[in-house]
Scaffold this motif. Sequence first.
Motif, PDB file in Angstrom:
ATOM      1  N   THR A 220     -11.952   6.142  -6.149  1.00  0.00           N
ATOM      2  CA  THR A 220     -10.941   5.900  -5.135  1.00  0.00           C
ATOM      3  C   THR A 220     -10.295   7.330  -5.076  1.00  0.00           C
ATOM      4  O   THR A 220      -9.846   8.000  -5.757  1.00  0.00           O
ATOM      5  CB  THR A 220      -9.825   5.091  -5.793  1.00  0.00           C
ATOM      6  N   ALA A 222      -7.263   8.770  -2.241  1.00  0.00           N
ATOM      7  CA  ALA A 222      -5.989   8.098  -1.525  1.00  0.00           C
ATOM      8  C   ALA A 222      -5.279   9.475  -0.928  1.00  0.00           C
ATOM      9  O   ALA A 222      -4.760  10.278  -1.780  1.00  0.00           O
ATOM     10  CB  ALA A 222      -5.146   7.473  -1.867  1.00  0.00           C
ATOM     11  N   ARG A 231       0.431   7.019  -3.664  1.00  0.00           N
ATOM     12  CA  ARG A 231       0.313   6.098  -4.728  1.00  0.00           C
ATOM     13  C   ARG A 231       0.586   4.928  -4.241  1.00  0.00           C
ATOM     14  O   ARG A 231      -0.139   3.784  -4.934  1.00  0.00           O
ATOM     15  CB  ARG A 231       1.583   6.459  -5.773  1.00  0.00           C
ATOM     16  N   LEU A 234      -2.720   2.744  -3.746  1.00  0.00           N
ATOM     17  CA  LEU A 234      -3.108   2.379  -4.851  1.00  0.00           C
ATOM     18  C   LEU A 234      -2.616   1.185  -5.544  1.00  0.00           C
ATOM     19  O   LEU A 234      -3.332   0.387  -6.420  1.00  0.00           O
ATOM     20  CB  LEU A 234      -3.195   3.408  -6.064  1.00  0.00           C
ATOM     21  N   GLU A 237      -4.400  -2.733  -5.077  1.00  0.00           N
ATOM     22  CA  GLU A 237      -5.917  -2.730  -5.949  1.00  0.00           C
ATOM     23  C   GLU A 237      -5.477  -2.794  -7.432  1.00  0.00           C
ATOM     24  O   GLU A 237      -6.252  -3.767  -8.303  1.00  0.00           O
ATOM     25  CB  GLU A 237      -6.756  -1.744  -5.487  1.00  0.00           C
ATOM     26  N   LEU A 276      -3.745   2.575 -11.946  1.00  0.00           N
ATOM     27  CA  LEU A 276      -2.995   3.634 -11.059  1.00  0.00           C
ATOM     28  C   LEU A 276      -3.108   4.851 -11.532  1.00  0.00           C
ATOM     29  O   LEU A 276      -2.874   5.801 -10.680  1.00  0.00           O
ATOM     30  CB  LEU A 276      -1.350   3.314 -10.965  1.00  0.00           C
ATOM     31  N   HIS A 279      -7.159   8.404 -10.687  1.00  0.00           N
ATOM     32  CA  HIS A 279      -7.787   8.400  -9.264  1.00  0.00           C
ATOM     33  C   HIS A 279      -7.404   9.740  -8.756  1.00  0.00           C
ATOM     34  O   HIS A 279      -6.701  10.597  -9.285  1.00  0.00           O
ATOM     35  CB  HIS A 279      -7.413   7.251  -8.168  1.00  0.00           C
ATOM     36  N   ALA A 281      -5.374  11.217  -5.770  1.00  0.00           N
ATOM     37  CA  ALA A 281      -4.447  10.617  -5.031  1.00  0.00           C
ATOM     38  C   ALA A 281      -3.125  11.801  -4.734  1.00  0.00           C
ATOM     39  O   ALA A 281      -3.023  12.406  -5.776  1.00  0.00           O
ATOM     40  CB  ALA A 281      -3.877   9.395  -5.327  1.00  0.00           C
ATOM     41  N   THR A 307     -12.054   3.556  -1.911  1.00  0.00           N
ATOM     42  CA  THR A 307     -10.689   2.768  -1.833  1.00  0.00           C
ATOM     43  C   THR A 307     -10.405   1.508  -1.005  1.00  0.00           C
ATOM     44  O   THR A 307     -10.809   1.430  -0.060  1.00  0.00           O
ATOM     45  CB  THR A 307      -9.879   4.162  -1.038  1.00  0.00           C
ATOM     46  N   THR A 309      -7.077  -1.049   0.057  1.00  0.00           N
ATOM     47  CA  THR A 309      -5.536  -1.039   0.001  1.00  0.00           C
ATOM     48  C   THR A 309      -5.264  -2.446   0.991  1.00  0.00           C
ATOM     49  O   THR A 309      -6.064  -2.761   2.041  1.00  0.00           O
ATOM     50  CB  THR A 309      -4.810   0.143   0.269  1.00  0.00           C
TER      51      THR A 309
END
Length: 328
Positions: A220, A222, A231, A234, A237, A276, A279, A281, A307, A309
């Motif tokens: 993932t 982002a 954030r 994320l 998911e 969370l 990843h 991000a 990713t 979402t």
Amino acid sequence: MDPVRLSVLDRSRTREGHTHPEALRDTVRLARELERLGYHRVWVSEHHGVPGVAGSAPTVLAAAVAGATRTIRVGTGGVMLPNHRPLVVAEQFGVLESLFPGRIDMGLGRSVGFTDGVRRALGRDKGDAEDFEGQLAELLGWFRGTSPTGVHARPAEGLTVPPFVLAMGEGAGIAARAGLPMVIGDLRNREKMRRGIDHYRDRFRPSVWAPEPYVVVSGTIAVAGTPEEARRLLIPEAWSMAHSRTHGTFPPLPPAERVEALTMTGKERGFYESGLTGHIAGTEEQVAYELEALLKETGAQEVLVTTSTYDRAALLDSYRRLAAITSG
């Protein structure tokens, strides 16, 4: 950062208030945008009986994606080989390659169903995954025309469809022995990922499919204007995964704001917060730094972004930002 080959696996995740057909059409629309942004390939996945995933027939969906695009490579991440007869898989990819020559990838995995009920419905059990290496060899043999049955896979025989092994656990060794490119994740367990890559490279045997190791790292990623916005991508998911771990069902993705308003049990909160973390991000600068470190650490030739979402517009914006920072 230096240019890097960038690809996407879209799992056709369903969203609260949206239908399964919408999720499949979202995947096709996203593929068009990814092609325009210069992504190398787009892959689709195989899941059965999962409320949160519409993609149950990856070769069918790959045909729709390839038909809606012109240049981007299209494939599967992956077809779960233990669920199918290798001859049928070869035939399906032979048809895809015949219709869209030079654009099709054959990503292959060894999972067998999400639940006992799904496995029973497929006529499979967990033990079927143990023969993945033999199934893989049989599948590749159909393309090479080496089946001892005397049967010929039409139109697959004689075609070259690049195979990839989705490596989890035993997968790295299987990919190495077969001399195939390997896709490995996830980014949340870097040490395990590094061990798998080292194992693969150390034991790789050159083949007609690949003369040297080829590593694709997946996970993932982002990208947004602020760390907080990244954030939020994320959150849906992470909550869906937490729900599956605590309730046994994998639900459609909820909006981030609904998740943020939920009262969670301690167990749910623990799984959610864990989902969370780990990843890549953040802003363009943060993601470029982390991604460059990942590539230096792994020596990977390609990154496959996975990713998912709720907000598809924000997801597309993330892919735009990511393409901009990795294009050199």
